[in-house]
Design a protein around this motif. Structure first.
Motif, PDB file in Angstrom:
ATOM      1  N   TYR A 288       0.820  -1.199   0.000  1.00 19.48           N
ATOM      2  CA  TYR A 288       0.000   0.000   0.000  1.00 19.48           C
ATOM      3  C   TYR A 288       0.858   1.255   0.000  1.00 19.48           C
ATOM      4  O   TYR A 288       0.446   2.313  -0.505  1.00 19.48           O
ATOM      5  CB  TYR A 288      -0.965  -0.107   1.174  1.00 19.48           C
ATOM      6  CG  TYR A 288      -0.888   0.903   2.270  1.00 19.48           C
ATOM      7  CD1 TYR A 288       0.028   0.813   3.296  1.00 19.48           C
ATOM      8  CD2 TYR A 288      -1.820   1.922   2.307  1.00 19.48           C
ATOM      9  CE1 TYR A 288       0.010   1.708   4.332  1.00 19.48           C
ATOM     10  CE2 TYR A 288      -1.839   2.810   3.345  1.00 19.48           C
ATOM     11  CZ  TYR A 288      -0.933   2.707   4.355  1.00 19.48           C
ATOM     12  OH  TYR A 288      -0.963   3.593   5.378  1.00 19.48           O
ATOM     13  N   LEU A 311      -6.087   0.674  15.354  1.00 17.92           N
ATOM     14  CA  LEU A 311      -5.135   0.733  14.243  1.00 17.92           C
ATOM     15  C   LEU A 311      -4.413  -0.576  13.974  1.00 17.92           C
ATOM     16  O   LEU A 311      -4.379  -1.062  12.865  1.00 17.92           O
ATOM     17  CB  LEU A 311      -4.088   1.807  14.516  1.00 17.92           C
ATOM     18  CG  LEU A 311      -4.373   3.152  13.844  1.00 17.92           C
ATOM     19  CD1 LEU A 311      -3.263   4.104  14.145  1.00 17.92           C
ATOM     20  CD2 LEU A 311      -4.506   2.975  12.351  1.00 17.92           C
TER      21      LEU A 311
ATOM     22  N   LYS B 359       1.261   4.486  16.902  1.00 18.54           N
ATOM     23  CA  LYS B 359       0.555   3.565  15.994  1.00 18.54           C
ATOM     24  C   LYS B 359       0.275   4.248  14.667  1.00 18.54           C
ATOM     25  O   LYS B 359       0.375   3.644  13.594  1.00 18.54           O
ATOM     26  CB  LYS B 359      -0.766   3.138  16.629  1.00 18.54           C
ATOM     27  CG  LYS B 359      -0.636   2.056  17.640  1.00 18.54           C
ATOM     28  CD  LYS B 359      -2.008   1.482  17.941  1.00 18.54           C
ATOM     29  CE  LYS B 359      -1.949   0.728  19.245  1.00 18.54           C
ATOM     30  NZ  LYS B 359      -3.252   0.565  19.844  1.00 18.54           N
ATOM     31  N   GLU B 360      -0.109   5.525  14.753  1.00 18.23           N
ATOM     32  CA  GLU B 360      -0.392   6.260  13.513  1.00 18.23           C
ATOM     33  C   GLU B 360       0.840   6.318  12.633  1.00 18.23           C
ATOM     34  O   GLU B 360       0.779   6.094  11.429  1.00 18.23           O
ATOM     35  CB  GLU B 360      -0.801   7.692  13.854  1.00 18.23           C
ATOM     36  CG  GLU B 360      -2.245   7.880  14.141  1.00 18.23           C
ATOM     37  CD  GLU B 360      -2.546   9.324  14.460  1.00 18.23           C
ATOM     38  OE1 GLU B 360      -2.155  10.199  13.669  1.00 18.23           O
ATOM     39  OE2 GLU B 360      -3.144   9.572  15.508  1.00 18.23           O
ATOM     40  N   PHE B 363       1.492   3.075  10.990  1.00 18.63           N
ATOM     41  CA  PHE B 363       0.564   2.808   9.897  1.00 18.63           C
ATOM     42  C   PHE B 363       0.919   3.623   8.674  1.00 18.63           C
ATOM     43  O   PHE B 363       0.994   3.129   7.566  1.00 18.63           O
ATOM     44  CB  PHE B 363      -0.845   3.156  10.376  1.00 18.63           C
ATOM     45  CG  PHE B 363      -1.926   2.754   9.431  1.00 18.63           C
ATOM     46  CD1 PHE B 363      -2.279   3.566   8.379  1.00 18.63           C
ATOM     47  CD2 PHE B 363      -2.609   1.571   9.609  1.00 18.63           C
ATOM     48  CE1 PHE B 363      -3.282   3.206   7.511  1.00 18.63           C
ATOM     49  CE2 PHE B 363      -3.624   1.204   8.739  1.00 18.63           C
ATOM     50  CZ  PHE B 363      -3.963   2.019   7.688  1.00 18.63           C
ATOM     51  N   LEU B 364       1.104   4.929   8.890  1.00 20.25           N
ATOM     52  CA  LEU B 364       1.287   5.816   7.759  1.00 20.25           C
ATOM     53  C   LEU B 364       2.580   5.539   7.018  1.00 20.25           C
ATOM     54  O   LEU B 364       2.640   5.630   5.809  1.00 20.25           O
ATOM     55  CB  LEU B 364       1.290   7.276   8.232  1.00 20.25           C
ATOM     56  CG  LEU B 364      -0.066   7.872   8.514  1.00 20.25           C
ATOM     57  CD1 LEU B 364       0.107   9.283   8.972  1.00 20.25           C
ATOM     58  CD2 LEU B 364      -0.931   7.833   7.291  1.00 20.25           C
ATOM     59  N   SER B 365       3.626   5.215   7.779  1.00 22.14           N
ATOM     60  CA  SER B 365       4.886   4.975   7.093  1.00 22.14           C
ATOM     61  C   SER B 365       5.019   3.532   6.667  1.00 22.14           C
ATOM     62  O   SER B 365       5.955   3.190   5.958  1.00 22.14           O
ATOM     63  CB  SER B 365       6.048   5.329   8.007  1.00 22.14           C
ATOM     64  OG  SER B 365       6.036   4.457   9.113  1.00 22.14           O
ATOM     65  N   SER B 366       4.070   2.691   7.127  1.00 22.37           N
ATOM     66  CA  SER B 366       4.107   1.263   6.851  1.00 22.37           C
ATOM     67  C   SER B 366       5.490   0.705   7.163  1.00 22.37           C
ATOM     68  O   SER B 366       6.026  -0.141   6.467  1.00 22.37           O
ATOM     69  CB  SER B 366       3.678   1.039   5.400  1.00 22.37           C
ATOM     70  OG  SER B 366       4.190  -0.081   4.856  1.00 22.37           O
TER      71      SER B 366
END
Lengths: 384, 379
Positions: A288, A311, B359-360, B363-366
């Motif tokens: 993704y 999350l 956590k953000e 997620f955002l940077s995977s």
């Protein structure tokens, strides 16, 4: 020229009940009459066609149209290779759409073939006899069908009261009789009542009618007239839709997952949300991070999960097609929120709805208008 | 000073910064000993700082640009100990140097830390006292060339004087202490008047190349040949490490045009010599390389596997090699990087210090290192 048009159309489909062809036939009849009488009639006595009001179709004319429609239906069934006996209206619509494909946007402008009852507006037959005396006793009220309906309704009310008295006399009077179920229907609107009665009524009349109906329904033994009442009610459409929550299934490893779709502008997306515990996301089989290099799109995807604080828990497997970068992200966001509903409690679903996560975005590209450069932008205004 | 940042091994972090530092005696020998101590697997996920004495000479070129900016901001260079680099270092320790040189290839998705792993391995070799032949980006040699001269040695080929001189300068900075010790083995004639005799220190050769720009590419070629020959000899007292970043440029295409005709890669002296180095017909050293899609020409963005980026010819010439995959951060490594940024007070946003914020970010940077760096850049 009108006559030749009629002949070609007629030979094509065996005179299907097309409005334009009927118009042609009418005008051709009139023109033939005019042509045949041209020698005798002077210009002063020529008919003023516009003063007649909307076109009046005679009963014979309508009957002829119905016959032509039936014959045309059989021809059409033969052409499509289907059984002429069991050829329904849906089949007719399908066949016409196939034989005459039209790119017009207005559905009402496309070719249609329907029963003459639906095409020609209902007109009242002549209301008086050869001696000029009207048939109906209420003719001179002006709205004979409306007043006759009111009279009928009142007579039914009187009947019910008589019945009540009889029951009371026998001592069998009871308040709790079977009620007519009125939940799933609504009263006819004024326009629908006008169509039913084939005459115009005023809003006062309509209110009086509804009042009388309500009075009938307030009486205990109204279930005697149930059929009559229901004739004047229409079923309500599907009630306020509660959001269809996708059911979480379990796949072979026992992991709960739910699937849902989402749409935005021209993108369509479908998401499978698995309750694994890792935070991996796959879009169209790719990573993704690779599919959405822009941070904004990834934030859009993150928002539903982050809002509910879930999350790292879910695994997403998404497919998306159509549209551009931003609309694909929006479509996926909607799909994720919908899939997430099945894992949440009622209160949390409500908060999601209030946050606007479950509302599909209705904004679509606005059409470009002629005379303007874009949808809103006008051409440069030059003073001279 | 050698600092070790510890990330706790379990996942339940105390939100307050628990960072312990170890102070070590700053002398070079003991530093190298303790540096070796912290290269074991126990220290996976932890950061260690490069002593600034090492940093200046070793990396005048070769680090990613963003990382260089970070070093300038934080005033220190910290590397994270990650499995790929550790693997290569362990092989380097155990390898038999009388056999032909082993080839290592780092590959992975964009931004996963290949160049950094390469630099980590190079630093290890430097501490061991090897000669470092570090080519920062082979792609720079096949594109955007401003000057192209016909080679003096072989008229069919083309020279790139500018790139060669910059590289020679950097090479000199890196290997200054060793250049005076190593002697040339052959006699090189540059022009009618200039030549370098046998037995002169290599430093002279390098200076010759820097001062005489026209023959710099030939100097590079000569240098490479010499070093290769010397390290192969059994009595050699040094080992050679060849570190090439973006090795797939050697077998790709070039965008340099000579009179509107695209130049073939074989016609460039630098590339030709480098390819000769890549062949493992010499002993006493190692070849560490990385693939790079970012600078490569005419390759799709989604390609990261060796076969896709090297192509048929490249793969055949590099074969056999040891591929080392460089993945994105694992959970532990991500937490370590996050703690490092927190410690350096790089994350200013109040929400970035919470658990949810972490956590953000994940997620955002995977968990991609460069993405994390970019996102934290504006927090």
């Amino acid at each position: 020229m009108a006559a030749s048009c009629v002949r070609t159309v007629g030979s094509f489909l065996g005179k299907c009940g097309n409005c334009s062809s009927s118009l042609n036939t009418v005008t051709s009849q009139l023109s033939r009459q005019v042509l045949s009488r041209q020698i005798c009639v002077s210009t002063a006595l020529k008919k003023n066609l516009a003063a007649g009001g909307p076109e009046k179709f005679t009963v014979e004319f309508i009957q002829k149209q119905v016959e032509e429609f039936d014959i045309g239906k059989r021809h059409l069934a033969n052409m499509m290779g289907e059984d002429p006996e069991n050829f329904t209206q849906e089949d007719i619509d399908r066949s016409i759409a196939y034989l005459f494909p039209s790119g017009l946007f207005e559905k009402k402008a496309r070719p249609l073939m329907k029963h003459p009852e639906e095409i020609f507006p209902k007109q009242r037959a002549v209301q008086w006899g050869a001696d000029g005396r009207p048939f109906h006793f209420l003719f001179y009220t002006g709205k004979q069908s409306y007043y006759s309906l009111m009279h009928k309704l009142y007579s039914k009310i009187l009947n019910i009261e008589k019945h009540q008295d009889r029951m009371r006399a026998k001592g069998l009077f009871s308040q709790d009789t079977k009620e007519i179920s009125l939940d799933t229907s609504r009263w006819l609107t004024k326009e629908e009542l006008e169509v039913l009665l084939v005459e115009t009524i005023s809003s006062n009349n309509y209110d009086r009618f509804i009042q009388l109906m309500e009075r009938l329904l307030s009486m205990p033994y109204c279930n005697m007239e149930e059929e009559f009442v229901l004739h004047y009610r229409r079923p309500l459409e599907a009630r306020s839709k509660k959001q269809m929550v996708p059911v979480p299934e379990r796949d072979d490893k026992g992991v709960a997952f739910s699937t849902s779709d989402g749409r935005r502008k021209t993108s369509n997306s479908s998401v499978v949300l698995r309750d694994c515990g890792s935070g991996r996301i796959t879009v169209n089989g790719q990573e993704y991070l690779h599919y959405f290099p822009v941070l904004q799109d990834r934030e859009q995807l993150m928002f539903p999960l982050q809002f509910m604080g879930l999350l790292g828990r879910f695994d997403l497997q998404c497919t998306v097609s159509g549209g551009g970068r931003s609309s694909q992200a929006g479509a996926l966001r909607l799909a994720i929120s919908r899939a997430l509903l099945s894992f949440l409690s009622e209160g949390e679903q409500e908060t999601m709805r209030q946050a606007g996560l479950l509302t599909p975005d209705p904004r679509v590209r606005e059409r470009k208008k002629p005379g303007q450069e874009g949808a809103r932008r006008k051409f440069t205004w030059k003073k001279r | 000073m050698l600092h070790l940042f510890y990330s706790s091994s379990s996942f339940d972090f105390p939100l307050s910064l628990s960072v312990e530092t170890l102070h070590v005696d700053p002398k070079l020998t003991s530093a190298s000993a303790s540096f070796q101590a912290c290269q074991s697997e126990k220290h996976l996920g932890q950061f260690y700082t490069l002593p600034s004495a090492h940093f200046r000479p070793l990396f005048p070129h070769g680090l990613p640009y963003r990382y260089q900016q970070q070093v300038k901001t934080f005033n220190e260079a910290c590397f994270m100990v990650r499995p790929p680099a550790l693997e290569v270092i362990s092989y380097l320790k155990k390898a038999d140097y009388s056999k032909p040189a082993l080839r290592y290839l780092f590959y992975g998705v964009k931004g996963s830390g290949k160049t950094m792993s390469l630099c980590h391995a190079v630093h290890f070799c430097y501490t061991q006292g090897w000669v470092v032949l570090h080519i920062p980006d082979a792609h720079l040699w096949v594109k955007n060339c401003k000057e192209l001269l016909p080679s003096s040695y072989n008229s069919a080929r083309f020279d790139q004087p500018l790139q060669a001189t910059t590289w020679l300068r950097n090479f000199r900075t890196t290997n200054e202490h060793l250049l005076s010790q190593i002697k040339t083995k052959r006699r090189y004639v540059w022009t009618k008047r200039e030549s370098t005799d046998e037995g002169r220190p290599l430093g002279e050769l390098v200076n010759q190349g820097i001062s005489r720009v026209k023959s710099s590419s030939d100097v590079v070629g000569a240098l490479m040949k010499d070093l290769r020959l010397q390290s192969s000899q059994p009595g050699a007292d040094f080992r050679l490490v060849v570190a090439v970043d973006g090795v797939n440029a050697l077998w790709g295409r070039s965008t340099i045009k000579k009179e509107n005709k695209s130049v073939d890669l074989e016609e460039l002296t630098l590339i030709h010599n480098l390819k000769k180095l890549m062949k493992n017909d010499w002993t006493g050293g190692a070849i560490i390389t990385t693939l790079s899609q970012t600078g490569s020409l005419y390759t799709p963005k989604s390609a990261y596997l060796p076969q896709e980026l090297l192509g048929e010819t490249g793969f055949d010439s590099m074969d056999p090699f040891i591929p080392v995959s460089v993945p994105n951060y694992s959970e532990k490594e991500f937490e370590s990087a996050y703690l490092y940024y927190l410690d350096r007070k790089w994350l200013q946003h109040p929400q970035s210090r919470t658990e949810d914020g972490k956590k953000e970010l994940s997620f955002l940077s995977s968990k991609n290192p460069s993405m994390l760096d970019r996102i934290c850049g504006f927090l």
